[in-house]
Design an enzyme around this catalytic site. Structure first.
Site, PDB file in Angstrom:
ATOM      1  N   ASP A  29       0.862  -1.182   0.000  1.00 51.10           N
ATOM      2  CA  ASP A  29       0.000   0.000   0.000  1.00 51.10           C
ATOM      3  C   ASP A  29       0.896   1.229   0.000  1.00 51.10           C
ATOM      4  OD1 ASP A  29      -3.232   0.390   1.014  1.00 51.10           O
ATOM      5  OD2 ASP A  29      -1.925   2.153   0.956  1.00 51.10           O
ATOM      6  N   THR A 116     -13.931  -2.962  -8.145  1.00 46.71           N
ATOM      7  CA  THR A 116     -15.129  -2.888  -8.984  1.00 46.71           C
ATOM      8  C   THR A 116     -14.880  -1.913 -10.121  1.00 46.71           C
ATOM      9  OG1 THR A 116     -16.454  -3.286  -7.026  1.00 46.71           O
ATOM     10  CG2 THR A 116     -17.586  -2.300  -8.923  1.00 46.71           C
ATOM     11  N   LYS A 201     -20.708  -7.591 -11.774  1.00 55.44           N
ATOM     12  CA  LYS A 201     -20.491  -6.939 -10.473  1.00 55.44           C
ATOM     13  C   LYS A 201     -21.321  -5.658 -10.345  1.00 55.44           C
ATOM     14  CE  LYS A 201     -19.108  -5.340  -6.743  1.00 55.44           C
ATOM     15  NZ  LYS A 201     -18.289  -5.539  -5.601  1.00 55.44           N
ATOM     16  N   ASN A 205     -24.765  -4.800  -7.627  1.00 60.30           N
ATOM     17  CA  ASN A 205     -24.934  -3.662  -6.716  1.00 60.30           C
ATOM     18  C   ASN A 205     -26.060  -2.732  -7.164  1.00 60.30           C
ATOM     19  OD1 ASN A 205     -23.058  -4.590  -4.972  1.00 60.30           O
ATOM     20  ND2 ASN A 205     -21.480  -3.101  -5.440  1.00 60.30           N
ATOM     21  N   HIS A 239     -45.204 -13.097  -0.167  1.00 62.47           N
ATOM     22  CA  HIS A 239     -45.432 -13.638  -1.506  1.00 62.47           C
ATOM     23  C   HIS A 239     -44.142 -14.348  -1.919  1.00 62.47           C
ATOM     24  CE1 HIS A 239     -45.732 -13.746  -5.847  1.00 62.47           C
ATOM     25  NE2 HIS A 239     -47.008 -13.394  -5.769  1.00 62.47           N
ATOM     26  N   CYS A 255     -19.924   1.305  -2.343  1.00 58.42           N
ATOM     27  CA  CYS A 255     -20.236   0.346  -3.406  1.00 58.42           C
ATOM     28  C   CYS A 255     -21.587   0.651  -4.024  1.00 58.42           C
ATOM     29  CB  CYS A 255     -20.246  -1.056  -2.831  1.00 58.42           C
ATOM     30  SG  CYS A 255     -18.815  -1.366  -1.804  1.00 58.42           S
ATOM     31  N   LYS A 315     -23.641   2.004   7.820  1.00 59.05           N
ATOM     32  CA  LYS A 315     -24.582   0.953   8.216  1.00 59.05           C
ATOM     33  C   LYS A 315     -24.150   0.362   9.555  1.00 59.05           C
ATOM     34  CE  LYS A 315     -22.609  -3.006   5.899  1.00 59.05           C
ATOM     35  NZ  LYS A 315     -22.870  -4.084   4.955  1.00 59.05           N
TER      36      LYS A 315
END
Ligand code: SAJ
Length: 407
Positions: A29, A116, A201, A205, A239, A255, A315
């Protein structure tokens, strides 16, 4: 040996997973601080099972470096943002990584892109870099697209148990990389061509974004029509062929709130539902703000300083705040000149990110009359009783206290 480029939310767990399953790994990195932290034996973000996996990988001698290594397989897991104006993919990090790989890689190496990317990105940006170096793709260097599918909060489990897609120009190379991923992936790995893998991909999403947008649109309709959207979704989902997701304060993360834009940017005029879904989901923080104002009025709360936002992450049970709806709500409040007064708390965000951010839950609760639940962290679910006596506006349907307001 493999060289994993990019040690963020995807690259790190992937590198650790390979290493703990006996593959020799160097993780690279360009962020020196991050590499130093990893070298000192610490992980860089919170994720279920990550620390254990890290220990295991370290015991198998995973290495971390800021340098690219000369080896035969590279796995590129760098961010792919979108350009805010054109909405097209901004492939600068992928381009930079592949350019650096080309400086050190031997003939015969395979470059796997996990990031992605929109369909056509490899043709448009990656192949030319390799060809410009005088390499022949297929003979000297192979390219593979192996998009990740793991969900933050359950990454370690999903790395092992989700099926995967491998896109390659040539079946033999695809099968070789499939074998490599089979070292830890216990599920089916489909080998296809690169463009199909790229598009699949994005489609996955986008499907989720549109489904959430549908739930959010229903919420607005039900609010106006005085209907209970949660009850309606619950019954509709009984359903056998209906599966509507949950409404919420907006769609964050790096994403789902990003990838659909690639299709809007590349196929304007065709990507219509996709664009509408993006707009609906992006409108939710504003909708939450309107509801906050309504509920404040209804309860005679005049001062926004008496209101607290619970949750800063995008989230539940993660520490990732990228594109977080809460940050958008705060930003929007700043635009309306009521900034600096609303209180904020998130048990998973230890650093100071916004004004009036608390790090002590009890103090936060003591200082407010109204709480807006924006993220359903386990912490609040286990402490719901603490909200008794407060005005509660729950955007995630996690609170059953009487009188709780909903979206
Ligand atoms: N959300 C809702 N309602 C729902 C579900 C989610 O409002 O019913 C919100 C979340 O609160 C969050 C956002 O949507 O703000 C996205 O969260 P998520 O949990 O749906 O997804 P991500 O972004 O964490 O991870 C997704 C996953 N993709 C799919 O489920 C199709 C994951 O598998 C991918 O690997 C990841 O994107 C990625 O990196 O592409």
């Amino acid at each position: 040996m493999i060289n994993v480029i990019g040690l963020g939310y995807i690259g790190l767990p992937t590198a650790l997973m390979f290493a703990s399953h006996g593959v020799e790994v160097v993780g690279t990195d360009y962020n020196k601080e991050l590499v130093k932290t990893l070298q000192s034996g610490e992980t860089t973000f919170e994720e279920d099972g990550l620390d254990e996996l890290f220990k295991e990988a370290v015991s198998k001698e995973i290495k971390f470096s800021t340098e690219y290594i000369s080896t035969d397989v590279y796995i590129v897991a760098v961010p792919t943002p979108y350009d805010k104006i054109s909405k097209k993919i901004d492939a600068c990090y992928v381009i930079g990584a592949v350019e650096n790989v080309m400086e050190v890689c031997p003939k015969g190496a395979t470059v796997v892109i996990e990031s992605t990317i929109s369909p056509g990105t490899i043709d448009k940006f990656v192949r030319p870099i390799i060809e410009a170096k005088g390499f022949t793709i297929g003979d000297d260097i192979n390219i593979v697209h192996a998009p990740e599918r793991i969900i933050p909060g359950n990454m370690v489990y999903e790395l092992k148990h989700n099926s995967r897609t491998i896109g390659s120009d040539n079946n033999e190379v695809g099968e070789k990389i499939k074998e490599l991923y089979s070292s830890f992936c216990q599920s089916e790995i489909v080998v296809t061509d690169i463009r199909t893998a790229e598009m699949t991909k994005i489609v996955e999403n986008t499907f989720r974004d549109i489904n959430i947008a549908f739930a959010n649109e229903l919420t607005k309709i039900c609010r106006l029509g005085n209907m209970d959207v949660y009850e309606i979704i619950k019954i509709a989902n009984m359903h056998p062929r209906v599966n509507i997701l949950q409404p919420g304060p907006g769609v964050g993360g790096h994403c789902i709130s990003v990838d659909p834009w690639f299709l809007v940017g590349d196929y304007p005029g065709l990507a219509n539902i996709i664009l509408a879904a993006r707009k609906i989901n992006d409108s939710m923080p504003e909708f939450v703000l309107e509801r906050i104002n309504e509920i404040m009025k209804e309860n005679g709360i005049m001062d926004v300083a008496k209101v607290g936002l619970y949750g800063l992450t995008y989230k539940e049970n993660v520490d990732d705040v990228r594109e977080s709806p809460t940050l958008q709500i705060i930003e929007s409040m700043e635009r309306h000149l009521s900034s600096g007064v609303i209180k904020v708390y998130d048990p998973n965000v230890k650093r100071d990110l916004v004004p009036n951010q608390y790090h002590d839950f009890d103090k936060f609760i003591a200082d407010i009359d109204m709480v807006v639940l924006l993220v359903g962290h386990a912490q609040i679910k286990n402490n719901m009783d603490m909200l008794k006596g407060k005005v509660v506006f729950d955007t995630r349907k996690i609170c059953d206290l009487e009188g709780t307001y909903r979206l």
